[in-house]
Design a protein around this motif. Structure first.
Motif, PDB file in Angstrom:
ATOM      1  N   ARG A 104      19.183  35.785  37.100  1.00  0.00           N
ATOM      2  CA  ARG A 104      19.776  34.890  38.095  1.00  0.00           C
ATOM      3  C   ARG A 104      19.282  33.444  37.946  1.00  0.00           C
ATOM      4  O   ARG A 104      20.075  32.508  37.814  1.00  0.00           O
ATOM      5  N   THR A 151      23.688  40.393  28.047  1.00  0.00           N
ATOM      6  CA  THR A 151      24.044  39.801  29.332  1.00  0.00           C
ATOM      7  C   THR A 151      23.996  38.282  29.261  1.00  0.00           C
ATOM      8  O   THR A 151      24.915  37.575  29.705  1.00  0.00           O
ATOM      9  N   GLU A 165      24.163  31.890  43.645  1.00  0.00           N
ATOM     10  CA  GLU A 165      24.928  32.791  44.513  1.00  0.00           C
ATOM     11  C   GLU A 165      25.814  33.721  43.697  1.00  0.00           C
ATOM     12  O   GLU A 165      25.968  34.906  44.027  1.00  0.00           O
ATOM     13  N   PHE A 222      25.455  34.898  40.599  1.00  0.00           N
ATOM     14  CA  PHE A 222      24.738  35.921  39.839  1.00  0.00           C
ATOM     15  C   PHE A 222      23.613  36.527  40.674  1.00  0.00           C
ATOM     16  O   PHE A 222      22.501  36.732  40.181  1.00  0.00           O
ATOM     17  N   GLU A 223      23.931  36.812  41.923  1.00  0.00           N
ATOM     18  CA  GLU A 223      22.926  37.306  42.867  1.00  0.00           C
ATOM     19  C   GLU A 223      22.259  38.590  42.382  1.00  0.00           C
ATOM     20  O   GLU A 223      21.046  38.771  42.513  1.00  0.00           O
ATOM     21  N   ARG A 224      23.022  39.484  41.790  1.00  0.00           N
ATOM     22  CA  ARG A 224      22.496  40.786  41.395  1.00  0.00           C
ATOM     23  C   ARG A 224      22.016  40.826  39.945  1.00  0.00           C
ATOM     24  O   ARG A 224      21.584  41.873  39.470  1.00  0.00           O
ATOM     25  N   SER A 225      22.090  39.732  39.255  1.00  0.00           N
ATOM     26  CA  SER A 225      21.674  39.709  37.854  1.00  0.00           C
ATOM     27  C   SER A 225      20.171  39.500  37.740  1.00  0.00           C
ATOM     28  O   SER A 225      19.589  38.697  38.478  1.00  0.00           O
ATOM     29  N   PRO A 226      19.516  40.197  36.817  1.00  0.00           N
ATOM     30  CA  PRO A 226      18.078  39.958  36.602  1.00  0.00           C
ATOM     31  C   PRO A 226      17.814  38.588  35.988  1.00  0.00           C
ATOM     32  O   PRO A 226      16.677  38.119  35.983  1.00  0.00           O
ATOM     33  N   ARG A 280      28.291  36.789  51.737  1.00  0.00           N
ATOM     34  CA  ARG A 280      27.156  37.698  51.552  1.00  0.00           C
ATOM     35  C   ARG A 280      26.383  37.932  52.848  1.00  0.00           C
ATOM     36  O   ARG A 280      26.046  39.059  53.198  1.00  0.00           O
TER      37      ARG A 280
END
Length: 349
Positions: free
Chosen positions: A148, A336, A140, A142-146, A194
């Protein structure tokens, strides 16, 4: 070797490594549960779960000239003389401790035997339950991380082998259960924020109640989650903030029976926590911090008779691990992933 074969081989190696890490985490948590020192806080757990209060034990033992082992153990094992109601009364005499862990331990000890290993095994089981909760929280977070999924699995692996969590997994204290409740409350909060659905806010409320009944300090978790929403308040987030307030009110209402216990036994709470209001100088704080780190690495007897060689070895291990981490750090190519690993390692270790 083709790219596809390299990818499959790399994926297989990662899965195999993760399986080994999880098996090691399981092994570390359930090995030598009966060998570690059964220290004073765990004795307090056993006494309360058995239906006795600390003053009762002190008065009874002080009246005897010689106290043998069976006499001591009689206060730390469940017997027919003390019922579940006696345990509840003992819990109320320590209102600073939320009751959920102790209630579960009472049922666990009634179902299983009364050995030290069996009492501690409940905490070890809770510590294992924390692993998928950590995965969910990172998923949850790191929802927007590639990265994740990779980050979530990496965090799960760190937690599985973390000396900190392994150490507390082998104590008959509420910390492992509290870890589970914190992770669930955090993950459910992020999901509710979210998606902003009624079912998700209900799940968050249940997790928050669970956390409240595990530790009174969970109130700070709810407060800072609310502050986080306030910082982000805008026209779109007003409904989310309203739903958070409704969930918080429901959670506090569900926790109100223990709030009444705290109010009715506030003098006991003050007496039981008087040590927290002592005057601690900087040297004492540093000594406690170092001692806590050393106890994570082993069952070291920290006293005036402590073997200095043990402390030297433990400090040497800490230095070697730190230097190894610094040496390996520049070799990480992905920025990252580098920042994520460093942040999780700082939080978990």
């Amino acid at each position: 070797m083709s790219y596809k074969k390299q990818f499959l081989r790399s994926s297989y190696n990662l899965r195999f490594s993760l399986l080994v890490i999880l098996l090691l985490g399981f092994l570390f948590r359930f090995t030598n549960l009966s060998s570690k020192v059964f220290w004073v806080d765990e004795v307090a757990t056993a006494v309360r779960v058995s239906g006795y209060t600390i003053p009762e034990v002190v008065d009874s033992l002080s009246a005897q000239d010689i106290v043998n082992r069976p006499a001591l153990m009689s206060f730390q094992t469940i017997n027919n003389d003390r019922t579940f109601s006696d345990s509840l009364n003992a819990f109320r005499q320590s209102p600073e401790h939320a009751p959920l862990y102790f209630i579960l331990t009472r049922f666990w000890m009634q179902w299983q035997d009364h050995s030290i290993a069996m009492m501690r095994s409940l905490s070890a089981i809770f510590s294992l339950c924390a692993l998928p909760c950590m995965y969910w929280l990172c998923y949850e977070l790191f929802e927007r991380s590639p990265f994740r999924k990779r980050t979530s699995w990496f965090a799960l692996g760190i937690m599985s082998l973390s000396p900190f969590y392994v150490a507390y997994a082998q104590e008959a204290r509420p910390y492992s259960l509290w870890t589970v409740s914190i992770l669930l409350a955090g993950a459910s909060f992020l999901r509710a924020k979210r998606l902003n659905k009624f079912s998700d806010w209900c799940l968050y409320s249940v997790c928050l109640v669970f956390s409240f009944y595990t530790s009174l300090l969970s109130i700070y978790l709810a407060i800072f989650q609310g502050l986080y929403l306030l910082i982000q308040v805008n026209q779109k987030n007003l409904e989310i903030l309203r739903n958070y307030l409704c969930s918080s009110i429901f959670s506090v209402a569900a926790f109100s029976p223990w709030i009444l216990v705290i109010i009715n036994h506030f003098d006991l709470l003050q007496d039981n926590t008087s040590w927290m209001r002592g005057n601690f100088n900087l040297a004492d704080i540093i000594a406690v911090y170092i001692g806590t780190d050393l106890l994570i690495l082993g069952d070291l007897p920290l006293s005036t008779d402590t073997n200095p060689i043990q402390i030297a070895i433990a400090l040497l291990v800490i230095v070697i691990v730190s230097l190894a981490g610094i040496k390996c750090y520049p070799r990480w190519q992905n920025k990252t992933l580098k920042l994520t690993c460093l942040g999780l390692a700082a939080c978990l270790l």
